[in-house]
Design a protein around this motif. Sequence first.
Motif, PDB file in Angstrom:
ATOM      1  N   ILE A   6       0.905  -1.240   0.056  1.00  0.00           N
ATOM      2  CA  ILE A   6      -0.107  -0.238  -0.255  1.00  0.00           C
ATOM      3  C   ILE A   6       0.470   0.954   0.220  1.00  0.00           C
ATOM      4  O   ILE A   6       2.004   1.012   0.888  1.00  0.00           O
ATOM      5  CB  ILE A   6      -1.073   0.035   0.453  1.00  0.00           C
ATOM      6  CG1 ILE A   6      -1.564  -1.196   1.073  1.00  0.00           C
ATOM      7  CG2 ILE A   6      -1.528   1.486   0.804  1.00  0.00           C
ATOM      8  CD1 ILE A   6      -2.798  -1.208   0.170  1.00  0.00           C
ATOM      9  N   VAL A   7       0.931   2.467  -0.934  1.00  0.00           N
ATOM     10  CA  VAL A   7       1.029   2.793  -1.135  1.00  0.00           C
ATOM     11  C   VAL A   7       0.864   4.212   0.300  1.00  0.00           C
ATOM     12  O   VAL A   7       0.004   4.469   0.434  1.00  0.00           O
ATOM     13  CB  VAL A   7       1.211   4.024  -2.613  1.00  0.00           C
ATOM     14  CG1 VAL A   7       1.961   5.634  -2.419  1.00  0.00           C
ATOM     15  CG2 VAL A   7       1.788   3.333  -3.317  1.00  0.00           C
ATOM     16  N   VAL A   8       1.977   4.557   1.318  1.00  0.00           N
ATOM     17  CA  VAL A   8       1.476   5.904   2.660  1.00  0.00           C
ATOM     18  C   VAL A   8       2.365   6.950   2.580  1.00  0.00           C
ATOM     19  O   VAL A   8       1.666   7.709   2.956  1.00  0.00           O
ATOM     20  CB  VAL A   8       2.199   5.118   3.576  1.00  0.00           C
ATOM     21  CG1 VAL A   8       1.924   3.407   4.356  1.00  0.00           C
ATOM     22  CG2 VAL A   8       3.524   4.297   3.488  1.00  0.00           C
ATOM     23  N   ALA A   9       2.640   6.819   1.237  1.00  0.00           N
ATOM     24  CA  ALA A   9       3.560   8.842   1.318  1.00  0.00           C
ATOM     25  C   ALA A   9       4.515   8.978  -0.587  1.00  0.00           C
ATOM     26  O   ALA A   9       4.973   8.202  -0.936  1.00  0.00           O
ATOM     27  CB  ALA A   9       4.219   9.183   2.195  1.00  0.00           C
ATOM     28  N   VAL A  10       3.834  10.220  -0.594  1.00  0.00           N
ATOM     29  CA  VAL A  10       4.465  10.003  -2.284  1.00  0.00           C
ATOM     30  C   VAL A  10       4.990  11.591  -1.965  1.00  0.00           C
ATOM     31  O   VAL A  10       4.425  12.176  -1.421  1.00  0.00           O
ATOM     32  CB  VAL A  10       3.634   9.593  -3.469  1.00  0.00           C
ATOM     33  CG1 VAL A  10       4.246  10.263  -4.636  1.00  0.00           C
ATOM     34  CG2 VAL A  10       3.203   8.587  -3.245  1.00  0.00           C
ATOM     35  N   GLU A  11       6.228  11.470  -2.790  1.00  0.00           N
ATOM     36  CA  GLU A  11       5.940  13.441  -3.434  1.00  0.00           C
ATOM     37  C   GLU A  11       6.860  13.255  -4.249  1.00  0.00           C
ATOM     38  O   GLU A  11       7.330  12.959  -5.826  1.00  0.00           O
ATOM     39  CB  GLU A  11       8.016  13.677  -2.238  1.00  0.00           C
ATOM     40  CG  GLU A  11       8.119  15.157  -3.380  1.00  0.00           C
ATOM     41  CD  GLU A  11       7.308  16.532  -2.904  1.00  0.00           C
ATOM     42  OE1 GLU A  11       6.675  17.107  -2.812  1.00  0.00           O
ATOM     43  OE2 GLU A  11       6.933  16.334  -1.656  1.00  0.00           O
ATOM     44  N   HIS A  12       5.548  14.579  -5.217  1.00  0.00           N
ATOM     45  CA  HIS A  12       5.525  14.309  -6.313  1.00  0.00           C
ATOM     46  C   HIS A  12       6.314  15.957  -6.745  1.00  0.00           C
ATOM     47  O   HIS A  12       6.923  16.038  -8.057  1.00  0.00           O
ATOM     48  CB  HIS A  12       4.170  14.629  -7.145  1.00  0.00           C
ATOM     49  CG  HIS A  12       3.465  13.105  -7.180  1.00  0.00           C
ATOM     50  ND1 HIS A  12       3.433  12.726  -7.474  1.00  0.00           N
ATOM     51  CD2 HIS A  12       2.416  13.015  -6.129  1.00  0.00           C
ATOM     52  CE1 HIS A  12       2.768  11.646  -7.472  1.00  0.00           C
ATOM     53  NE2 HIS A  12       2.111  11.720  -5.978  1.00  0.00           N
ATOM     54  N   SER A  28       7.579  10.134  -9.728  1.00  0.00           N
ATOM     55  CA  SER A  28       6.484   9.526  -8.979  1.00  0.00           C
ATOM     56  C   SER A  28       4.777   8.917  -9.573  1.00  0.00           C
ATOM     57  O   SER A  28       4.414  10.508 -10.000  1.00  0.00           O
ATOM     58  CB  SER A  28       6.586   9.947  -7.822  1.00  0.00           C
ATOM     59  OG  SER A  28       7.938   9.815  -7.303  1.00  0.00           O
ATOM     60  N   VAL A  29       4.383   8.190  -9.804  1.00  0.00           N
ATOM     61  CA  VAL A  29       3.240   7.953 -10.727  1.00  0.00           C
ATOM     62  C   VAL A  29       1.772   7.970 -10.127  1.00  0.00           C
ATOM     63  O   VAL A  29       0.505   6.985 -10.745  1.00  0.00           O
ATOM     64  CB  VAL A  29       3.356   7.442 -11.733  1.00  0.00           C
ATOM     65  CG1 VAL A  29       4.328   8.290 -12.922  1.00  0.00           C
ATOM     66  CG2 VAL A  29       3.995   5.746 -11.817  1.00  0.00           C
ATOM     67  N   VAL A  30       2.215   7.283  -8.837  1.00  0.00           N
ATOM     68  CA  VAL A  30       0.992   6.609  -7.748  1.00  0.00           C
ATOM     69  C   VAL A  30       0.646   7.807  -6.531  1.00  0.00           C
ATOM     70  O   VAL A  30       1.019   8.906  -6.837  1.00  0.00           O
ATOM     71  CB  VAL A  30       1.400   5.050  -6.981  1.00  0.00           C
ATOM     72  CG1 VAL A  30       2.091   4.230  -7.811  1.00  0.00           C
ATOM     73  CG2 VAL A  30       3.586   5.733  -6.392  1.00  0.00           C
ATOM     74  N   GLU A  31      -0.178   7.661  -6.461  1.00  0.00           N
ATOM     75  CA  GLU A  31      -0.860   8.384  -4.837  1.00  0.00           C
ATOM     76  C   GLU A  31      -0.484   7.201  -3.593  1.00  0.00           C
ATOM     77  O   GLU A  31      -0.786   6.035  -3.785  1.00  0.00           O
ATOM     78  CB  GLU A  31      -2.549   8.577  -5.880  1.00  0.00           C
ATOM     79  CG  GLU A  31      -2.736   9.571  -6.462  1.00  0.00           C
ATOM     80  CD  GLU A  31      -1.241  11.136  -6.653  1.00  0.00           C
ATOM     81  OE1 GLU A  31      -1.228  11.795  -5.341  1.00  0.00           O
ATOM     82  OE2 GLU A  31      -1.181  11.348  -7.833  1.00  0.00           O
ATOM     83  N   ALA A  32      -0.899   7.916  -2.677  1.00  0.00           N
ATOM     84  CA  ALA A  32      -1.125   7.242  -1.297  1.00  0.00           C
ATOM     85  C   ALA A  32      -2.552   6.754  -1.505  1.00  0.00           C
ATOM     86  O   ALA A  32      -3.663   7.646  -1.757  1.00  0.00           O
ATOM     87  CB  ALA A  32      -0.917   8.230  -0.160  1.00  0.00           C
TER      88      ALA A  32
END
Length: 285
Positions: free
Chosen positions: A140-146, A179-183
Amino acid sequence: MLKNAVILLASTFLLQSDPFRFQPTFFEKYKQLLVNIRNYYVSPAEAEEEFKAIAAELREKYPLSGESVSPMVFPLVGSNYRAVGGRNGNGFYVREFDLFDQNVSGSHPAHDIFIYDRDRDCIDDRTGDYVDVVSVGHGIVVAVEHDWQEESIFKGGNYVWVYDLERGGFWYYAHNRISVVEAGQRVRPGDKLGEVGRTGFNAAKNRSDTHLHLMYLELDENLYPHPVNTYPWLKEAETIYSSTTAPTYEKPWMPDFIRLDKSKKRNTGIKPLSSMPISIMPPSK
């Protein structure tokens, strides 16, 4: 009026019956914690307490099966363990490491995985294309920086944090071009997270070769994170030659006319992102 009252009552019941009705905020909390740590907004003890609370929520929502884990996919498309920096994985070393204290340094509890990019344009010279960063397992994605900017002093650049649904720890993929995903998104082995890049305070400099920074933190019985040398895993990982797309994350439905009482949320001491000034203190990866 009676119809509206029934709808309101039913909607309220549905929200109360869902223990993760604040799920978008739940996923945002981890990124807020990272920002607070690197800006010295919280003490190491406060940060550790909040981290453990988040990890406990993840374990409750996504309990580990205890069965054998799925085969691991190598995190760069078309690549294998020979792209890992150092000799026999000796780029990984832990002298001192504390995820919660920016004053502790001197470690590299991760592996840098390189592409062949002599002109530093993030394009692999052998293929003439960008290289996809993919999830090594189910998570599970929990954090992203774009939105890392060149003037930023933050070292991680555009990153993705993934909670591993089988191993129970946290993966950190840093320096992405994008980065191409979202939390909140579920990812499977081989799902695209981003592309290898040069974002981050040190990674953007010419002296640095283009690479992915990959770290895995294992949680002990007290939910404290410990870095793991994943080189043996990377040696056994499967090479894939094209990535897949992670399923779209749909946020839980929330009716516009219901106003949730924010005062009843747990007070974590974490400051909202909108109130955070830009730090002048360089964070660690």
